[in-house]
Design a protein around this motif. Structure first.
Motif, short mmCIF file in Angstrom:
data_model
loop_
_atom_site.label_atom_id
_atom_site.label_comp_id
_atom_site.label_asym_id
_atom_site.label_seq_id
_atom_site.Cartn_x
_atom_site.Cartn_y
_atom_site.Cartn_z
N GLN A 1 12.06 0.57 17.25
CA GLN A 1 11.37 1.75 17.81
C GLN A 1 11.90 3.05 17.22
O GLN A 1 11.23 4.07 17.24
CB GLN A 1 11.55 1.81 19.35
CG GLN A 1 10.95 0.63 20.08
CD GLN A 1 9.48 0.42 19.71
OE1 GLN A 1 8.74 1.38 19.46
NE2 GLN A 1 9.06 -0.83 19.65
N THR B 1 8.27 2.80 13.32
CA THR B 1 6.98 3.00 14.02
C THR B 1 6.50 4.43 13.73
O THR B 1 7.32 5.32 13.43
CB THR B 1 7.14 2.89 15.56
OG1 THR B 1 8.03 3.94 15.99
CG2 THR B 1 7.71 1.54 15.97
N PRO B 2 5.19 4.67 13.85
CA PRO B 2 4.68 6.05 13.66
C PRO B 2 5.29 7.03 14.66
O PRO B 2 5.54 8.19 14.34
CB PRO B 2 3.17 5.89 13.89
CG PRO B 2 2.88 4.44 13.68
CD PRO B 2 4.13 3.70 14.08
N GLU B 3 5.59 6.52 15.88
CA GLU B 3 6.21 7.39 16.91
C GLU B 3 7.60 7.83 16.45
O GLU B 3 8.00 8.97 16.62
CB GLU B 3 6.31 6.64 18.25
CG GLU B 3 4.95 6.31 18.89
CD GLU B 3 4.23 5.14 18.19
OE1 GLU B 3 4.89 4.40 17.41
OE2 GLU B 3 3.00 5.01 18.40
N HIS C 1 3.11 -5.57 3.62
CA HIS C 1 3.80 -4.51 4.38
C HIS C 1 4.20 -3.34 3.50
O HIS C 1 5.10 -2.58 3.86
CB HIS C 1 5.03 -5.09 5.10
CG HIS C 1 4.64 -6.14 6.11
ND1 HIS C 1 5.53 -7.09 6.58
CD2 HIS C 1 3.46 -6.41 6.72
CE1 HIS C 1 4.91 -7.87 7.44
NE2 HIS C 1 3.65 -7.50 7.54
N TRP D 1 4.37 0.25 9.11
CA TRP D 1 5.22 0.24 10.31
C TRP D 1 4.54 -0.57 11.42
O TRP D 1 3.34 -0.83 11.38
CB TRP D 1 5.44 1.68 10.78
CG TRP D 1 6.40 2.44 9.91
CD1 TRP D 1 7.45 1.92 9.19
CD2 TRP D 1 6.39 3.85 9.64
NE1 TRP D 1 8.08 2.93 8.49
CE2 TRP D 1 7.47 4.10 8.77
CE3 TRP D 1 5.59 4.89 10.05
CZ2 TRP D 1 7.76 5.40 8.30
CZ3 TRP D 1 5.88 6.19 9.60
CH2 TRP D 1 6.94 6.42 8.74
N PHE D 2 5.34 -0.98 12.38
CA PHE D 2 4.78 -1.69 13.53
C PHE D 2 3.73 -0.80 14.19
O PHE D 2 3.96 0.40 14.38
CB PHE D 2 5.90 -2.03 14.53
CG PHE D 2 6.80 -3.12 14.04
CD1 PHE D 2 7.90 -2.82 13.26
CD2 PHE D 2 6.52 -4.45 14.32
CE1 PHE D 2 8.71 -3.83 12.77
CE2 PHE D 2 7.34 -5.47 13.84
CZ PHE D 2 8.44 -5.15 13.07
N GLY D 3 2.57 -1.37 14.46
CA GLY D 3 1.49 -0.59 15.09
C GLY D 3 0.53 0.00 14.08
O GLY D 3 -0.50 0.56 14.44
N GLU D 4 0.85 -0.10 12.78
CA GLU D 4 -0.08 0.40 11.75
C GLU D 4 -0.95 -0.73 11.20
O GLU D 4 -0.60 -1.91 11.31
CB GLU D 4 0.72 1.07 10.61
CG GLU D 4 1.41 2.36 11.02
CD GLU D 4 2.00 3.11 9.83
OE1 GLU D 4 1.81 4.34 9.77
OE2 GLU D 4 2.66 2.46 8.98
N ASP D 5 -2.06 -0.34 10.58
CA ASP D 5 -2.96 -1.34 9.98
C ASP D 5 -2.26 -2.07 8.84
O ASP D 5 -1.41 -1.49 8.15
CB ASP D 5 -4.19 -0.63 9.38
CG ASP D 5 -5.16 -0.19 10.47
OD1 ASP D 5 -6.03 0.64 10.18
OD2 ASP D 5 -4.98 -0.67 11.62
#
Ligand code: APR
Length: 228
Positions: free
Chosen positions: A34, A38-40, A104, A145-149
């Motif tokens: 996290q 991730t984008p966040e 990835h 990143w996790f949550g990205e396409d």
């Protein structure tokens, strides 16, 4: 030429000195996904994220392909080989493989923060804060990143459906959609699973388990395929 499709994960680069993610002393033991993947995280603390990938890029540039990478490159002498990798290192290319799909992304390129289709080569090992893309946004590592396409997943699934031989090397199959690709491979196609800890690939189909580290198992399977 017969179509060989190879799905690789961090395990194939472990013997090149690059950490895996979920083994003991893996990358995700030292960092919280996290905070860095991730984008966040990028919104919240871009410097921490940028430094995380700059450090990993330095390790990738210092690493060398190993016998497993070279064996897969040699397989191209006799087969139509497509490598679909979850890895962001460029060791397959540096070993001589000519048909590599990075699900990835690849850490040796940068990308625009607002349009992932805009990617650029990187001079040296780091992307500095203040280096901007042509649209004026901060450059970041060209990784998913996790949550990205995962834009390459559909072409990868089609390629798996056409495989006449399949190899799964050094992946825990913990992350989708990559982990779901094996299901696109036809039941009767021989599937070589090469890993010291064989992941759960189900029981259906023509599965050949090679419970070895990559530098032993991959050259052995490649030698067998080249002798056919
Ligand atoms: N040779 C072959 N396989 C090995 C070796 C080795 N020397 N050492 C470890 N392995 C195997 C482990 O047994 C495990 O099955 O490599 C696999 C590593 O699993 P993970 O660390 O989960 O790596 P991976 O499957 O590539 O992770 C998938 O998760 O965090 C995300 O984006 C990241 O692409 C990564 C994805």
């Amino acid at each position: 030429m017969k179509k060989v499709v190879v799905l690789t994960g961090a395990g194939i680069s472990a013997e090149s000195g690059l950490k895996t993610f979920r083994d003991s002393d893996g990358l995700w033991e030292g960092y919280n996904i996290q905070d860095v993947a991730t984008p966040e995280a990028w919104e919240w603390n871009p410097v921490l994220v940028q430094n995380f990938y700059n450090e990993r890029r330095k390790s990738v540039l210092e690493a060398k392909p190993n016998a497993a990478h070279y064996a897969l490159a040699k397989l191209e002498e006799q087969y139509d080989v497509t490598i679909i990798t979850q890895n962001i290192d460029d060791l397959h290319e540096r070993a001589g493989s000519t048909n590599v799909i990075h699900l990835h992304g690849v850490i040796t390129r940068s990308q625009s923060s607002i349009d992932p289709r805009l990617t650029y080569p990187i001079n040296g090992w780091e992307i500095k804060m203040g280096e901007l893309c042509e649209l004026g946004s901060q450059l970041r590592a060209h990784v998913v990143w996790f949550g990205e396409d995962v834009p390459m997943i559909a072409p990868a699934a089609t390629i798996c459906a056409d495989a006449e031989v399949f190899m799964l090397i050094g992946t825990s199959l913990a992350v989708y959609p990559a982990a779901g690709l094996i299901r696109y491979v036809a039941k009767n196609v021989p599937k070589f699973i090469i890993d010291p800890k064989i992941p759960d690939v189900g029981t259906g189909g023509n599965i050949i388990k090679v419970q070895e580290k990559a530098t032993v198992g991959v050259p052995a399977v490649v030698e067998q395929l080249l002798s056919l």
